[in-house]
Design an enzyme around this catalytic site. Structure first.
Site, PDB file in Angstrom:
ATOM      1  N   ARG A   9       0.816  -1.216   0.000  1.00  0.00           N
ATOM      2  CA  ARG A   9       0.000   0.000   0.000  1.00  0.00           C
ATOM      3  C   ARG A   9       0.856   1.275   0.000  1.00  0.00           C
ATOM      4  O   ARG A   9       0.335   2.378  -0.147  1.00  0.00           O
ATOM      5  CB  ARG A   9      -0.939   0.002   1.199  1.00  0.00           C
ATOM      6  CG  ARG A   9      -1.941  -1.147   1.129  1.00  0.00           C
ATOM      7  CD  ARG A   9      -2.959  -1.070   2.222  1.00  0.00           C
ATOM      8  NE  ARG A   9      -3.781   0.121   2.001  1.00  0.00           N
ATOM      9  CZ  ARG A   9      -4.599   0.632   2.890  1.00  0.00           C
ATOM     10  NH1 ARG A   9      -4.712   0.077   4.079  1.00  0.00           N
ATOM     11  NH2 ARG A   9      -5.307   1.706   2.624  1.00  0.00           N
ATOM     12  N   CYS A  10       2.157   1.116   0.169  1.00  0.00           N
ATOM     13  CA  CYS A  10       3.069   2.259   0.268  1.00  0.00           C
ATOM     14  C   CYS A  10       3.769   2.502  -1.065  1.00  0.00           C
ATOM     15  O   CYS A  10       4.420   1.608  -1.610  1.00  0.00           O
ATOM     16  CB  CYS A  10       4.095   1.984   1.369  1.00  0.00           C
ATOM     17  SG  CYS A  10       5.420   3.203   1.454  1.00  0.00           S
ATOM     18  N   LYS A  11       3.652   3.721  -1.576  1.00  0.00           N
ATOM     19  CA  LYS A  11       4.262   4.066  -2.858  1.00  0.00           C
ATOM     20  C   LYS A  11       5.781   3.873  -2.824  1.00  0.00           C
ATOM     21  O   LYS A  11       6.370   3.320  -3.757  1.00  0.00           O
ATOM     22  CB  LYS A  11       3.917   5.510  -3.219  1.00  0.00           C
ATOM     23  CG  LYS A  11       4.504   5.960  -4.530  1.00  0.00           C
ATOM     24  CD  LYS A  11       4.145   7.406  -4.842  1.00  0.00           C
ATOM     25  CE  LYS A  11       4.795   7.804  -6.160  1.00  0.00           C
ATOM     26  NZ  LYS A  11       4.661   9.217  -6.437  1.00  0.00           N
TER      27      LYS A  11
END
Length: 113
Positions: A9-11
């Site tokens: 979920r983390c860019k």
């Protein structure tokens, strides 16, 4: 073997994983929110990073601010907090057999590939 401690979920984590994929080197992905590290595993990662536990904590996370921010915790207690709340662990972490880096900035990852 390279291990990427990853949060999809983390860019920044996705960018770091892409760098490792593009390196052509053998790697494995560990989604640490689904498969949390043990205290022993996290301790070894901290050693490879040459970090104190507080350096790996995402101190802007709500859970940190509400539950731990103003407490005087030992390094061992901080490790326990991260194991119990893996969302607090900075990401991504890329680990090789003898070193590790936090992929912020992503050039840190390039330095160990």
């Amino acid at each position: 073997m390279i291990t990427v401690y990853h949060n999809p979920r983390c860019k920044k984590s996705r960018e770091g994983l892409e760098l490792v994929k593009n390196s052509g080197k053998e790697y494995q992905v560990r989604e640490y929110l689904k498969e949390p590290l043990s205290e022993e595993e996290l301790g070894k990662v901290l050693e490879k990073l040459s970090f104190y536990p507080m350096q790996l904590i995402r101190s802007n996370e709500k859970i940190w601010k509400e539950n731990y921010k103003n407490k005087d915790l030992s390094d061992k207690e901080l490790i326990t907090v991260m194991v119990e709340n893996p969302k607090l662990i900075e990401r991504p972490i890329v680990e090789t057999s003898n070193t590790a880096v936090v992929g912020r900035p992503s050039s840190n990852i390039e330095d160990i590939l």
